[in-house]
Design a protein around this motif. Structure first.
Motif, PDB file in Angstrom:
ATOM      1  N   ASP A   1       0.819  -1.218   0.000  1.00  0.00           N
ATOM      2  CA  ASP A   1       0.000   0.000   0.000  1.00  0.00           C
ATOM      3  C   ASP A   1       0.852   1.266   0.000  1.00  0.00           C
ATOM      4  O   ASP A   1       0.365   2.340  -0.359  1.00  0.00           O
ATOM      5  CB  ASP A   1      -0.933   0.017   1.214  1.00  0.00           C
ATOM      6  CG  ASP A   1      -2.038  -1.017   1.122  1.00  0.00           C
ATOM      7  OD1 ASP A   1      -2.216  -1.593   0.020  1.00  0.00           O
ATOM      8  OD2 ASP A   1      -2.711  -1.261   2.129  1.00  0.00           O
ATOM      9  N   PHE A   2       2.117   1.140   0.411  1.00  0.00           N
ATOM     10  CA  PHE A   2       3.019   2.289   0.370  1.00  0.00           C
ATOM     11  C   PHE A   2       3.165   2.817  -1.057  1.00  0.00           C
ATOM     12  O   PHE A   2       3.259   4.016  -1.293  1.00  0.00           O
ATOM     13  CB  PHE A   2       4.386   1.873   0.917  1.00  0.00           C
ATOM     14  CG  PHE A   2       5.465   2.905   0.727  1.00  0.00           C
ATOM     15  CD1 PHE A   2       5.455   4.082   1.456  1.00  0.00           C
ATOM     16  CD2 PHE A   2       6.503   2.696  -0.179  1.00  0.00           C
ATOM     17  CE1 PHE A   2       6.451   5.041   1.289  1.00  0.00           C
ATOM     18  CE2 PHE A   2       7.499   3.638  -0.358  1.00  0.00           C
ATOM     19  CZ  PHE A   2       7.471   4.810   0.381  1.00  0.00           C
ATOM     20  N   VAL A   3       3.157   1.899  -2.014  1.00  0.00           N
ATOM     21  CA  VAL A   3       3.306   2.266  -3.418  1.00  0.00           C
ATOM     22  C   VAL A   3       1.963   2.605  -4.053  1.00  0.00           C
ATOM     23  O   VAL A   3       1.843   3.590  -4.786  1.00  0.00           O
ATOM     24  CB  VAL A   3       3.986   1.119  -4.206  1.00  0.00           C
ATOM     25  CG1 VAL A   3       4.005   1.417  -5.697  1.00  0.00           C
ATOM     26  CG2 VAL A   3       5.395   0.888  -3.683  1.00  0.00           C
ATOM     27  N   THR A   4       0.934   1.815  -3.757  1.00  0.00           N
ATOM     28  CA  THR A   4      -0.332   1.946  -4.479  1.00  0.00           C
ATOM     29  C   THR A   4      -1.309   2.938  -3.859  1.00  0.00           C
ATOM     30  O   THR A   4      -2.195   3.444  -4.543  1.00  0.00           O
ATOM     31  CB  THR A   4      -1.031   0.584  -4.558  1.00  0.00           C
ATOM     32  OG1 THR A   4      -1.414   0.174  -3.229  1.00  0.00           O
ATOM     33  CG2 THR A   4      -0.112  -0.458  -5.163  1.00  0.00           C
TER      34      THR A   4
ATOM     35  N   VAL B   1      -6.002  -0.655  -1.785  1.00  0.00           N
ATOM     36  CA  VAL B   1      -6.541  -1.645  -2.726  1.00  0.00           C
ATOM     37  C   VAL B   1      -7.530  -1.052  -3.712  1.00  0.00           C
ATOM     38  O   VAL B   1      -7.804  -1.642  -4.755  1.00  0.00           O
ATOM     39  CB  VAL B   1      -7.211  -2.807  -1.962  1.00  0.00           C
ATOM     40  CG1 VAL B   1      -6.193  -3.554  -1.129  1.00  0.00           C
ATOM     41  CG2 VAL B   1      -8.358  -2.295  -1.084  1.00  0.00           C
ATOM     42  N   GLY B   2      -8.094   0.092  -3.410  1.00  0.00           N
ATOM     43  CA  GLY B   2      -9.103   0.668  -4.289  1.00  0.00           C
ATOM     44  C   GLY B   2      -8.541   1.574  -5.358  1.00  0.00           C
ATOM     45  O   GLY B   2      -9.237   2.485  -5.833  1.00  0.00           O
ATOM     46  N   THR B   3      -7.290   1.352  -5.760  1.00  0.00           N
ATOM     47  CA  THR B   3      -6.662   2.209  -6.757  1.00  0.00           C
ATOM     48  C   THR B   3      -6.279   1.403  -7.994  1.00  0.00           C
ATOM     49  O   THR B   3      -6.110   0.179  -7.941  1.00  0.00           O
ATOM     50  CB  THR B   3      -5.392   2.876  -6.203  1.00  0.00           C
ATOM     51  OG1 THR B   3      -4.415   1.856  -5.938  1.00  0.00           O
ATOM     52  CG2 THR B   3      -5.704   3.632  -4.910  1.00  0.00           C
ATOM     53  N   VAL B   4      -6.106   2.083  -9.096  1.00  0.00           N
ATOM     54  CA  VAL B   4      -5.697   1.414 -10.333  1.00  0.00           C
ATOM     55  C   VAL B   4      -4.289   0.843 -10.187  1.00  0.00           C
ATOM     56  O   VAL B   4      -3.953  -0.180 -10.777  1.00  0.00           O
ATOM     57  CB  VAL B   4      -5.771   2.394 -11.538  1.00  0.00           C
ATOM     58  CG1 VAL B   4      -4.737   3.516 -11.377  1.00  0.00           C
ATOM     59  CG2 VAL B   4      -5.565   1.651 -12.850  1.00  0.00           C
ATOM     60  N   TYR B   5      -3.460   1.496  -9.366  1.00  0.00           N
ATOM     61  CA  TYR B   5      -2.093   1.018  -9.170  1.00  0.00           C
ATOM     62  C   TYR B   5      -2.090  -0.362  -8.512  1.00  0.00           C
ATOM     63  O   TYR B   5      -1.287  -1.226  -8.864  1.00  0.00           O
ATOM     64  CB  TYR B   5      -1.298   2.001  -8.303  1.00  0.00           C
ATOM     65  CG  TYR B   5      -1.361   3.413  -8.816  1.00  0.00           C
ATOM     66  CD1 TYR B   5      -0.646   3.799  -9.946  1.00  0.00           C
ATOM     67  CD2 TYR B   5      -2.153   4.372  -8.180  1.00  0.00           C
ATOM     68  CE1 TYR B   5      -0.715   5.103 -10.428  1.00  0.00           C
ATOM     69  CE2 TYR B   5      -2.226   5.678  -8.649  1.00  0.00           C
ATOM     70  CZ  TYR B   5      -1.510   6.035  -9.772  1.00  0.00           C
ATOM     71  OH  TYR B   5      -1.584   7.318 -10.244  1.00  0.00           O
ATOM     72  N   HIS B   6      -2.999  -0.544  -7.564  1.00  0.00           N
ATOM     73  CA  HIS B   6      -3.086  -1.850  -6.904  1.00  0.00           C
ATOM     74  C   HIS B   6      -3.670  -2.897  -7.850  1.00  0.00           C
ATOM     75  O   HIS B   6      -3.108  -3.985  -8.013  1.00  0.00           O
ATOM     76  CB  HIS B   6      -3.954  -1.748  -5.648  1.00  0.00           C
ATOM     77  CG  HIS B   6      -4.188  -3.078  -4.996  1.00  0.00           C
ATOM     78  ND1 HIS B   6      -3.299  -3.647  -4.107  1.00  0.00           N
ATOM     79  CD2 HIS B   6      -5.213  -3.971  -5.121  1.00  0.00           C
ATOM     80  CE1 HIS B   6      -3.754  -4.819  -3.717  1.00  0.00           C
ATOM     81  NE2 HIS B   6      -4.912  -5.039  -4.309  1.00  0.00           N
ATOM     82  N   GLN B   7      -4.788  -2.573  -8.461  1.00  0.00           N
ATOM     83  CA  GLN B   7      -5.503  -3.558  -9.272  1.00  0.00           C
ATOM     84  C   GLN B   7      -4.745  -3.943 -10.534  1.00  0.00           C
ATOM     85  O   GLN B   7      -4.739  -5.113 -10.940  1.00  0.00           O
ATOM     86  CB  GLN B   7      -6.891  -3.011  -9.614  1.00  0.00           C
ATOM     87  CG  GLN B   7      -7.785  -2.815  -8.394  1.00  0.00           C
ATOM     88  CD  GLN B   7      -9.119  -2.172  -8.743  1.00  0.00           C
ATOM     89  OE1 GLN B   7      -9.447  -1.992  -9.911  1.00  0.00           O
ATOM     90  NE2 GLN B   7      -9.886  -1.808  -7.728  1.00  0.00           N
ATOM     91  N   LYS B   8      -4.104  -2.973 -11.166  1.00  0.00           N
ATOM     92  CA  LYS B   8      -3.449  -3.226 -12.448  1.00  0.00           C
ATOM     93  C   LYS B   8      -2.022  -3.734 -12.300  1.00  0.00           C
ATOM     94  O   LYS B   8      -1.548  -4.527 -13.128  1.00  0.00           O
ATOM     95  CB  LYS B   8      -3.458  -1.942 -13.281  1.00  0.00           C
ATOM     96  CG  LYS B   8      -2.982  -2.127 -14.718  1.00  0.00           C
ATOM     97  CD  LYS B   8      -3.140  -0.838 -15.509  1.00  0.00           C
ATOM     98  CE  LYS B   8      -2.682  -1.008 -16.952  1.00  0.00           C
ATOM     99  NZ  LYS B   8      -2.853   0.255 -17.736  1.00  0.00           N
ATOM    100  N   TYR B   9      -1.324  -3.303 -11.255  1.00  0.00           N
ATOM    101  CA  TYR B   9       0.101  -3.621 -11.143  1.00  0.00           C
ATOM    102  C   TYR B   9       0.459  -4.437  -9.894  1.00  0.00           C
ATOM    103  O   TYR B   9       1.137  -5.466  -9.999  1.00  0.00           O
ATOM    104  CB  TYR B   9       0.923  -2.318 -11.146  1.00  0.00           C
ATOM    105  CG  TYR B   9       0.719  -1.490 -12.381  1.00  0.00           C
ATOM    106  CD1 TYR B   9       1.320  -1.837 -13.601  1.00  0.00           C
ATOM    107  CD2 TYR B   9      -0.089  -0.354 -12.345  1.00  0.00           C
ATOM    108  CE1 TYR B   9       1.131  -1.071 -14.730  1.00  0.00           C
ATOM    109  CE2 TYR B   9      -0.295   0.418 -13.473  1.00  0.00           C
ATOM    110  CZ  TYR B   9       0.323   0.055 -14.671  1.00  0.00           C
ATOM    111  OH  TYR B   9       0.119   0.809 -15.794  1.00  0.00           O
ATOM    112  N   MET B  10       0.018  -3.978  -8.722  1.00  0.00           N
ATOM    113  CA  MET B  10       0.480  -4.621  -7.498  1.00  0.00           C
ATOM    114  C   MET B  10      -0.186  -5.965  -7.243  1.00  0.00           C
ATOM    115  O   MET B  10       0.491  -6.942  -6.895  1.00  0.00           O
ATOM    116  CB  MET B  10       0.253  -3.702  -6.295  1.00  0.00           C
ATOM    117  CG  MET B  10       0.884  -4.208  -4.999  1.00  0.00           C
ATOM    118  SD  MET B  10       2.686  -4.410  -5.098  1.00  0.00           S
ATOM    119  CE  MET B  10       3.178  -2.670  -5.118  1.00  0.00           C
TER     120      MET B  10
END
Length: 355
Positions: free
Chosen positions: A140-143, A146-155
């Motif tokens: 979550d430090f990067v994204t 969980v409710g972000t595109v960074y989490h869903q698409k990459y992490m």
């Protein structure tokens, strides 16, 4: 440079009226700027299933560590795993790294990535002092969550990919050198602690992970998936790391993973190339080294803390492991890289007045 003492949990961060449960990682903080850099010695890993790192600053869930290993003192880090991701680079010396059936020797300028829940360990190679820099961080430090595109698409695809436990990075290759450069830049930003360093740390870690995804994750299916045997081994390691100061039988260990004694032995032999009891003995010796160098506890107390009720047995075992008695080991390393510092144990089972 001021020096402080911190206990960092390699366990789920549990608080109840200010109480923190579980064994802890033993480390010494080096206060640079914003207290970001911490000196880590041998880890004592709790048996929490989630293995969530307790970061020094909860609002900034990224811990930055350095390690100094040398012959005759602390020489490595035992098998362990955690939910957080890890990036590291070798600043000096050489280190053998093992992870989920893979192993390599990294030298100065090399680095690596450990995925969430990857079982791994370090051991210095050669006589030269080994200096390593780590970044251990919550996804979550990067994204941002969980409710972000960074989490869903990459992490999410990365941390859920059991076929991609780690990636060794070699500075001699241009592709890897770019990723290692990002790791070094993130570490340098944390070390300097300038205004806005948080942005620089997060940016460089994000770029390193993105490059890893682009360069290596498509190849991940060629590596081994986590097997039931590996999962059982992780459960048994958790049990030993939690109960190493007690008498532990093979039946108890096997029961912690719901398997037979014979299967428990197969798990250890097949993956760690040692027996369960040999691993437990080696782990106790590593913790004993840490306590001898990091506390003023008597040799008797150190032995009891590590599961040796008979002082003679502890001294004999330590001499066989190290080639010298615990007292001589402490004297040889007094005032060295670790020095002595006072530590208050968080585990009720280890808390006692020093004699």
């Amino acid at each position: 440079m001021a020096i402080g003492v911190f206990w960092i949990m390699y366990a789920k961060y549990l608080t109840d009226g200010g109480r923190i449960d579980g064994p802890a990682v033993f480390c010494r903080g080096l206060k640079w700027g914003v207290d970001m850099i911490q000196q880590m010695t041998v880890m004592r890993i709790a048996a929490d299933k989630e293995k969530e790192q307790r970061h020094e600053t909860p609002l900034f869930p990224c811990s930055v560590y350095v390690t100094d290993w040398q012959r005759g003192s602390i020489e490595g880090c035992p098998w362990h795993w955690h939910k957080d991701l890890e990036l590291m680079y070798v600043a000096m010396g050489r280190v053998q790294v093992e992870c989920s059936g893979q192993q390599t020797v990294l030298k100065e300028g090399d680095g690596l990535f450990f995925n969430s829940k990857a079982l791994h360990r370090y051991q210095m190679v050669g006589e030269e002092k080994c200096h390593i820099c780590y970044l251990v961080f919550n996804p979550d430090f990067v994204t941002g969550g969980v409710g972000t595109v960074y989490h869903q698409k990459y992490m999410a695809p990365l941390v859920s990919d059991a076929s991609f436990p780690c990636q060794f990075l070699y500075g001699s290759g241009a592709q890897d050198a770019e990723i290692i450069g990002r790791i070094r830049a993130a570490f340098a930003a944390a070390r300097q602690g300038s205004i806005g360093y948080e942005y620089d740390v997060r940016y460089n870690i994000s770029k390193a992970l993105l490059q890893l995804l682009l360069d290596y994750q498509p190849l991940a299916l060629e590596s081994k998936h986590m097997t039931p045997q590996m999962e059982r081994l992780q459960e048994m390691l958790d049990f030993l790391h939690w109960h190493f100061s007690e008498e532990v039988s093979l039946a108890q260990l096997a029961g912690s993973a719901g398997i037979s004694c014979r299967e428990a032995q197969r798990c250890f032999k097949g993956i760690l190339h040692t027996s369960p009891m040999e691993y437990l003995h080696h782990y106790r010796m590593q913790v004993a080294e840490e306590l001898l160098l990091g506390t003023s506890d008597s040799v008797l107390d150190v032995g009891i803390s590590c599961g040796f009720q008979n002082p003679s047995h502890f001294i004999k075992s330590f001499r066989k492991y190290r080639g010298c008695t615990p007292r001589v080991f402490r004297q040889r390393n007094a005032g060295g890289a670790l020095g002595f510092f006072r530590t208050e144990y968080m585990e009720s089972g280890l808390s006692r007045e020093h004699r």
